[in-house]
Design a protein around this motif. Structure first.
Motif, PDB file in Angstrom:
ATOM      1  N   LEU A  69       0.818  -1.206   0.000  1.00  0.00           N
ATOM      2  CA  LEU A  69       0.000   0.000   0.000  1.00  0.00           C
ATOM      3  C   LEU A  69       0.855   1.260   0.000  1.00  0.00           C
ATOM      4  N   LYS A  70       2.039   1.177   0.599  1.00  0.00           N
ATOM      5  CA  LYS A  70       2.930   2.335   0.667  1.00  0.00           C
ATOM      6  C   LYS A  70       3.388   2.774  -0.722  1.00  0.00           C
ATOM      7  N   ASP A  71       3.530   1.827  -1.645  1.00  0.00           N
ATOM      8  CA  ASP A  71       3.942   2.170  -3.010  1.00  0.00           C
ATOM      9  C   ASP A  71       2.901   3.049  -3.701  1.00  0.00           C
ATOM     10  N   PHE A  72       1.630   2.699  -3.553  1.00  0.00           N
ATOM     11  CA  PHE A  72       0.572   3.480  -4.189  1.00  0.00           C
ATOM     12  C   PHE A  72       0.435   4.864  -3.535  1.00  0.00           C
ATOM     13  N   ILE A  73       0.635   4.923  -2.220  1.00  0.00           N
ATOM     14  CA  ILE A  73       0.523   6.209  -1.517  1.00  0.00           C
ATOM     15  C   ILE A  73       1.644   7.150  -1.951  1.00  0.00           C
ATOM     16  N   SER A  74       2.856   6.608  -2.126  1.00  0.00           N
ATOM     17  CA  SER A  74       3.982   7.454  -2.542  1.00  0.00           C
ATOM     18  C   SER A  74       3.806   7.996  -3.951  1.00  0.00           C
ATOM     19  N   VAL A  75       3.139   7.229  -4.822  1.00  0.00           N
ATOM     20  CA  VAL A  75       2.918   7.674  -6.207  1.00  0.00           C
ATOM     21  C   VAL A  75       1.704   8.592  -6.311  1.00  0.00           C
ATOM     22  N   ALA A  76       0.753   8.450  -5.369  1.00  0.00           N
ATOM     23  CA  ALA A  76      -0.507   9.192  -5.465  1.00  0.00           C
ATOM     24  C   ALA A  76      -0.308  10.698  -5.344  1.00  0.00           C
ATOM     25  N   GLY A  77       0.648  11.133  -4.520  1.00  0.00           N
ATOM     26  CA  GLY A  77       0.849  12.569  -4.309  1.00  0.00           C
ATOM     27  C   GLY A  77       1.197  13.325  -5.570  1.00  0.00           C
TER      28      GLY A  77
END
Length: 481
Positions: A69-77
């Motif tokens: 989930l951390k991968d998607f959060i880092s790209v979402a910004g």
């Protein structure tokens, strides 16, 4: 000069470019993906949910097993993504999470039932699906979300923020082609999600006139007069029931692209379901991104003491995690410092080695220069010999023997001339020849067993017959000579 007519693909690319620019500026964006191992039906449900969220979502997003989930959060910004919709599957049910970025909250639903797009469309006689209706976001309709409870207000706010807001005074009716309905049932505490395509047809006229307006010119060869086509409505198709009435008839404030719908004229709005259907049940609401305090839980009720204990345990776990992170950072810095020191040491060693090589080269040059000066001074050997003779006379008081000093000088000059005249390639190096041993059939049997005076512990020499002067060695073995 006449302008060249643009092709259909170029016009379409321009429209898509304008749409993408508008979508990148306006409206919330979402990521829809699955977590963990799910079946083919859940994977198709993920793709169908992306169709609902178009165009403000990534239709080609791929989630691998190693992604967290951390991968998607880092790209979402950087991409401007505001919400995450995740689907996961357990042994008992399928779950859906809606996460608000960057600081939460997180709402977890249990998917009680679902129906895919292909199943819904297969049941329709006249499905109303076309590509252009997915260029614009859908219209959100919330029903029965007017409760005063905290979790209901939070759910309604979350659903509203997932779709772009609409300004009634400036909205264009041509852009509203789809509708998403969320209906809450207070008796069962279930949420029904439906996805519809909006169809607008002119109202207040007979079916024959509607057919004439909405389609091409019909075949009138069966009629003797045009009036028969309008008066004889029984020959028209009755496959689709008419449901127009005061409940769905409105006066259009704007003109719509479909035929027969004019400004300030009465038109009927029809909804054609395109799927998917999802039945949701609220499970819990928690702060943060899946790691905060639980605000509301549908099934579990905790006391204040249990909530405080869970909070302290969570804080303790967070402190341990921060401690490990700090320790890891310190280890990384220490390794970096060691690498820098090793690099400096290596550079100093390389410089020192270079200086030593330069010093050795300078010493070799000086030795060569000295040797050259000695060769240049070789012509003065005769004067040195005369001095030696005078020194001998003065000390001994006698004349030196004839040729005592000249012989040494001549031999030295002769040797130097030979060295200078001989080329370097003429110098031969000989390798020591190994003594060959005679074959066993030609050994002298009489000489076996007669050690010589120079025998050693490891072996002894044996003389051969007069026919051969070469010698060979035997190795002693245990229990024999």
């Amino acid at each position: 000069m006449a302008r060249k007519k643009q092709g259909r693909s170029k016009k379409k690319s321009k429209i898509m470019k304008v749409t993408n620019q508008e979508s990148s500026v306006k409206g919330p964006h979402t990521f829809v993906f699955q977590r963990g191992t799910v079946g083919k039906n859940v994977q198709q449900l993920v793709l169908d949910t992306r169709r609902i969220m178009e165009p403000f979502t990534s239709t080609g997003l791929r989630a691998r097993k190693k992604n967290v989930l951390k991968d998607f959060i880092s790209v979402a910004g950087p991409l401007g993504v505001s919400h995450l919709l995740t689907f996961s599957k357990t042994q008992t049910s399928v779950n859906m999470r809606i996460i608000r970025l960057p600081k939460g909250p997180t709402i977890t639903f249990k998917v009680k039932q679902y129906c895919l797009i292909r199943d819904v469309v297969s049941q329709l006689k006249r499905p109303n699906m076309y590509a252009s209706q997915f260029r614009h976001p859908p219209l959100l309709v919330l029903n029965n979300f007017n409760s005063d409870s905290m979790h209901m207000k939070l759910m309604a706010t979350m659903f509203q923020n997932m779709f772009p807001s609409i300004n009634v005074h400036t909205v264009k009716l041509n852009t509203i082609r789809r509708c998403v309905l969320l209906n809450y049932d207070p008796n069962t505490n279930l949420i029904e999600l439906r996805h519809y395509s909006i169809k607008v047809v002119p109202a207040g006229m007979s079916r024959s006139v509607k057919k004439l307006l909405q389609t091409k010119v019909p075949n009138l060869s069966r009629y003797t007069d045009v009036s028969e086509y309008f008066t004889n409505a029984g020959n028209l198709s009755e496959s689709e029931a008419e449901q127009d009435g005061p409940h769905n008839e409105v006066n259009l404030p704007q003109s719509i692209g479909s035929r027969g719908n004019m400004t300030a004229e009465k038109s009927a709005i029809r909804l054609v379901e395109i799927g998917p259907r999802i039945q949701l049940q609220l499970v819990k609401i928690e702060e943060g991104v899946c790691n905060g305090d639980i605000i509301y839980h549908q099934f579990v009720k905790k006391t204040e003491e249990e909530i405080a204990a869970a909070k302290t345990a969570r804080e303790k776990k967070k402190l341990l995690k921060d401690k490990r992170k700090n320790k890891q950072k310190m280890n990384v810095l220490q390794k970096k410092e060691l690498r820098e020191k090793h690099k400096e040491k290596s550079i100093l060693g390389m410089q020192k080695k270079k200086e030593q090589e330069e010093k050795q080269d300078s010493d070799a040059d000086s030795i060569e220069a000295v040797s050259m000066t000695k060769v240049d001074d070789a012509g003065g050997d005769e004067e040195d010999d005369e001095d030696d003779a005078e020194y001998y006379r003065r000390e001994v008081g006698q004349e030196p023997e004839q040729g005592l000093f000249q012989k040494r000088t001549q031999m030295g000059l002769k040797r130097k001339k030979q060295d200078e005249s001989a080329p370097k390639s003429s110098i031969k190096r000989f390798k020591s020849q190994r003594k060959k041993t005679a074959p066993a059939n030609k050994r002298d049997k009489r000489s076996i067993g007669m050690p010589s005076s120079n025998t050693q512990r490891t072996g002894f020499k044996v003389k051969r017959s007069n026919s051969s002067k070469k010698s060979f060695k035997f190795r002693k073995t245990k229990g024999g000579r």
